[in-house]
Design a protein around this motif. Structure first.
Motif, mmCIF file in Angstrom:
data_model
loop_
_atom_site.group_PDB
_atom_site.id
_atom_site.type_symbol
_atom_site.label_atom_id
_atom_site.label_comp_id
_atom_site.label_asym_id
_atom_site.label_seq_id
_atom_site.Cartn_x
_atom_site.Cartn_y
_atom_site.Cartn_z
ATOM 1 N N SER A 91 0.749 -0.954 0.505
ATOM 2 C CA SER A 91 -0.012 0.319 0.247
ATOM 3 C C SER A 91 0.887 1.413 -0.299
ATOM 4 O O SER A 91 2.019 1.363 1.302
ATOM 5 C CB SER A 91 -1.074 0.031 1.181
ATOM 6 O OG SER A 91 -1.836 -1.094 0.933
ATOM 7 N N VAL A 92 0.432 2.129 -0.731
ATOM 8 C CA VAL A 92 0.851 3.182 -1.425
ATOM 9 C C VAL A 92 -0.048 4.159 -1.200
ATOM 10 O O VAL A 92 -0.524 4.914 -1.403
ATOM 11 C CB VAL A 92 1.886 3.570 -2.175
ATOM 12 C CG1 VAL A 92 3.251 4.808 -2.680
ATOM 13 C CG2 VAL A 92 2.692 2.176 -2.145
ATOM 14 N N GLY A 93 0.700 5.159 0.123
ATOM 15 C CA GLY A 93 -0.421 6.573 0.292
ATOM 16 C C GLY A 93 0.221 7.273 -0.791
ATOM 17 O O GLY A 93 -0.940 8.319 -1.436
ATOM 18 N N ALA A 94 1.020 7.644 -1.771
ATOM 19 C CA ALA A 94 1.120 8.442 -2.927
ATOM 20 C C ALA A 94 -0.125 8.515 -3.734
ATOM 21 O O ALA A 94 -0.055 9.388 -4.863
ATOM 22 C CB ALA A 94 2.625 8.335 -3.256
ATOM 23 N N LEU A 95 -0.632 6.383 -3.655
ATOM 24 C CA LEU A 95 -1.593 6.819 -4.923
ATOM 25 C C LEU A 95 -3.101 6.910 -4.736
ATOM 26 O O LEU A 95 -3.926 6.119 -5.105
ATOM 27 C CB LEU A 95 -1.677 5.014 -5.171
ATOM 28 C CG LEU A 95 -0.086 4.783 -6.015
ATOM 29 C CD1 LEU A 95 0.160 2.779 -6.121
ATOM 30 C CD2 LEU A 95 0.527 4.954 -7.310
ATOM 31 N N ASN A 96 -3.471 7.630 -3.285
ATOM 32 C CA ASN A 96 -4.621 7.547 -3.034
ATOM 33 C C ASN A 96 -4.944 8.393 -3.926
ATOM 34 O O ASN A 96 -4.697 9.521 -4.575
ATOM 35 C CB ASN A 96 -4.546 8.393 -1.678
ATOM 36 C CG ASN A 96 -3.995 7.575 -0.403
ATOM 37 O OD1 ASN A 96 -3.559 5.889 -0.735
ATOM 38 N ND2 ASN A 96 -3.761 8.242 0.716
ATOM 39 N N GLY A 97 -6.441 7.955 -4.069
ATOM 40 C CA GLY A 97 -7.215 9.181 -4.988
ATOM 41 C C GLY A 97 -7.563 8.453 -6.225
ATOM 42 O O GLY A 97 -8.317 8.509 -7.240
ATOM 43 N N GLU A 98 -6.282 7.843 -6.985
ATOM 44 C CA GLU A 98 -6.003 7.030 -8.573
ATOM 45 C C GLU A 98 -7.072 5.420 -8.357
ATOM 46 O O GLU A 98 -7.127 4.771 -8.308
ATOM 47 C CB GLU A 98 -5.193 7.114 -8.675
ATOM 48 C CG GLU A 98 -4.138 7.577 -8.457
ATOM 49 C CD GLU A 98 -2.459 6.963 -9.326
ATOM 50 O OE1 GLU A 98 -2.654 6.432 -9.772
ATOM 51 O OE2 GLU A 98 -1.676 8.046 -9.121
ATOM 52 N N MET A 99 -8.347 6.184 -9.080
ATOM 53 C CA MET A 99 -9.595 4.791 -8.924
ATOM 54 C C MET A 99 -8.929 3.839 -9.956
ATOM 55 O O MET A 99 -10.018 2.941 -9.392
ATOM 56 C CB MET A 99 -11.025 5.766 -9.538
ATOM 57 C CG MET A 99 -11.663 4.493 -9.930
ATOM 58 S SD MET A 99 -12.437 4.439 -8.045
ATOM 59 C CE MET A 99 -13.156 5.106 -7.764
ATOM 60 N N ILE A 100 -8.271 3.800 -10.845
ATOM 61 C CA ILE A 100 -8.109 2.640 -11.901
ATOM 62 C C ILE A 100 -7.303 2.097 -10.597
ATOM 63 O O ILE A 100 -7.130 0.757 -10.628
ATOM 64 C CB ILE A 100 -7.230 3.083 -13.065
ATOM 65 C CG1 ILE A 100 -7.854 4.232 -13.960
ATOM 66 C CG2 ILE A 100 -6.518 1.554 -13.532
ATOM 67 C CD1 ILE A 100 -9.139 2.938 -14.534
ATOM 68 N N CYS A 101 -6.184 2.245 -10.169
ATOM 69 C CA CYS A 101 -5.298 1.514 -9.333
ATOM 70 C C CYS A 101 -6.541 1.129 -8.204
ATOM 71 O O CYS A 101 -6.094 0.036 -7.054
ATOM 72 C CB CYS A 101 -4.359 2.553 -8.428
ATOM 73 S SG CYS A 101 -2.761 3.269 -9.996
#
Length: 526
Positions: A91-101
């Motif tokens: 889990s990576v906080g920098a990817l928060n909000g990226e729906m595809i991920c």
């Protein structure tokens, strides 16, 4: 036409012999109508057979179109298995909000073939466009998005044309993601991709050209399909209703595969898992089939539409009942025969594989009853059904069982020829269990009747009784290796070894000949 002419001749003879009278006129008219009815019945029958042949051609053409572009996998290369993907991804906080991920994170599988991943990304990208009154900004294609995900390390190659999910966002939460159309579309695309491939390879199992490749495909992909079905079942009510038929298709394909390799209907636990799919109860026919495979259906299925599927399910019920009777002690072979005959009559005529299976089992029961003529009649009928190329594995099984009949009739050369034909077909189809059974038949036959060894091994170099027994030990050893559950291979192998190295006083004068643990010379093909 012959019967019609016969009736017309009889009418003329009656009229000419007895003259004109009311009774003779009625009788003559009746004979004329009988001739008309016979011609009409023949025309209806011819039309019915024409329609059946036309429907068979259409169905065969569709199946050939489905598998025409398949490229069968080659034999597996040793020591090249890819390492499994780590579970769970980081889990990576920098990817928060990226729906595809987030969608990829909440899919039931985190390992994808390249084609499957592209289908998933395409479905997720296109999902908002399909909603009414929804305006979305232009987006990139799935191929461009996949390249971006790989460049950022979110997915990484995990083998030949496979990707593993390595990084996922912490937010949004899974419950929020599963409510979005992107997730439902992506999950449906993933399951549909594998359902479509499994269905096509299940059809390919029935073709001579693709059977060996189809076996290799199922051997490679069966664990993944099982995990996919189990993971979808674990999602519970979150599974979209449109996904249930796709899971059923995967279950049907794997059911055919398990039957082909000799596994029971629920030995893998797949049928039990499918019974837990939410929404399956709305598909009554598929529900009953899943329950039957899981041994949860305790009464004969009711009639449904379409009728051919209903009768097919009822036939399977009767067939299972017959197999259960065979496990009882003492066995009531007459009751088993009645059940199998009922199953055969219920089967739709287009279900060639089902008919062949029922007829082979009928023949086996007749052999146990000592009714060799009846067994041969059933096998000849099954063989005629497969002359067009349908069900090649069933045709090989017919020849194998026919060999047993000829051996019981005291005609060993005919029996050996049937087993040679069957062995050749099984090897072409890469059917290890069938190959093992035929090697067991041939090895045991050479153990008890080595004088027929020339039929299987030829005359170059000249054969001896010892050489025939030595080759038989190799065939029986291979039979045990391919099918450890082969019932009589070890028994006859011990007899062959004893013939090679006799005990007692003969051992002092006979040279010692080692038995084989592999095949030195295969039986001659037919």
């Amino acid at each position: 036409m012959a019967y019609a002419l016969l009736f017309e001749l009889a009418r003329n003879l009656v009229v000419n012999s007895f003259g004109e009278s009311t009774a003779m006129t009625v009788l003559a008219g009746t004979l004329r109508w009988l001739s008309v009815l016979v011609i009409a019945a023949a025309a209806v029958y011819v039309g019915y057979r024409f329609v059946l042949r036309y429907r068979e051609r259409v169905r065969t053409t569709k199946e050939l179109e489905l598998i025409a572009d398949l490229v069968e996998p080659g034999p597996r290369v040793l020591a090249t298995d890819a390492e499994p993907c780590p579970a769970p991804p980081r889990s990576v906080g920098a990817l928060n909000g990226e729906m595809i991920c987030a969608v990829l994170r909440d899919l039931p599988m985190h390992e994808f073939e390249t084609a499957a991943l592209l289908a998933v990304l395409t479905a997720a990208l296109d999902a908002p466009d399909r909603l009414p009154l929804e305006r979305v900004a232009p987006h990139s294609t799935a191929a461009v998005l996949l390249g971006d995900l790989e460049r950022r390390g979110i997915v990484t190659p995990g083998g030949a044309q496979r990707y593993c999910l390595r990084q996922v966002p912490r937010l949004p939460r899974p419950t929020a993601v599963r409510a979005e159309p992107e997730w439902r579309a992506a999950l449906t695309a993933l399951v549909h991709y594998y359902a479509d491939r499994a269905t096509r390879w299940a059809i390919a199992l029935e073709s001579v050209r693709f059977a060996a490749g189809a076996r290799r495909w199922f051997e490679s992909e069966e664990p993944y399909l099982r995990k996919l079905v189990a993971a979808c079942v674990a999602l519970g009510a979150a599974v979209p209703d449109t996904l249930v038929p796709e899971l059923v298709r995967i279950g049907d394909a794997l059911d055919g595969w398990y039957a082909r390799i000799g596994m029971g209907e629920d030995d893998s636990g797949l049928a039990t898992e499918l019974c837990g799919v939410c929404g399956l109860e709305n598909l009554v026919l598929h529900r009953d089939l899943a329950w039957m495979r899981a041994d949860r259906l305790h009464e004969r299925p009711q009639r449904y539409r379409p009728r051919n599927l209903s009768t097919s399910l009822a036939a399977r019920w009767e067939h299972r009942a017959a197999l259960r009777l065979l496990t009882e002690s003492p066995v009531d072979l007459a009751a088993v025969t009645d059940r199998l005959e009922a199953s055969w009559w219920l089967l739709p005529r287009e279900d060639v594989a089902g008919e062949v299976c029922a007829l082979i089992n009928l023949a086996v029961v007749h052999i146990r009853q000592g009714r060799l003529d009846a067994a041969q009649d059933r096998l000849e009928l099954a063989e005629s059904l497969t002359r067009t190329g349908r069900d090649p594995d069933g045709r090989a099984h017919v020849h194998e069982t026919m060999g047993v009949v000829w051996w019981a009739r005291g005609e060993p050369r005919r029996a050996l020829r049937c087993w040679q034909q069957s062995l050749t077909a099984y090897r072409t189809l890469a059917d290890d269990h069938g190959t093992a059974r035929c090697l067991q038949h041939l090895g045991s036959a050479m153990t008890v009747a080595p004088e027929h060894g020339g039929t299987l091994l030829g005359a170059d170099p000249p054969l001896t009784r010892t050489e025939v027994h030595r080759q038989a030990t190799g065939w029986l050893a291979e039979a045990r290796r391919l099918h450890p559950a082969a019932r009589y291979a070890e028994h006859y192998a011990a007899q062959a070894r004893s013939s090679l190295n006799p005990h007692g006083i003969r051992r002092l004068f006979a040279p010692r000949t080692p038995a084989l643990d592999h095949i030195d010379r295969w039986p001659l093909p037919t």
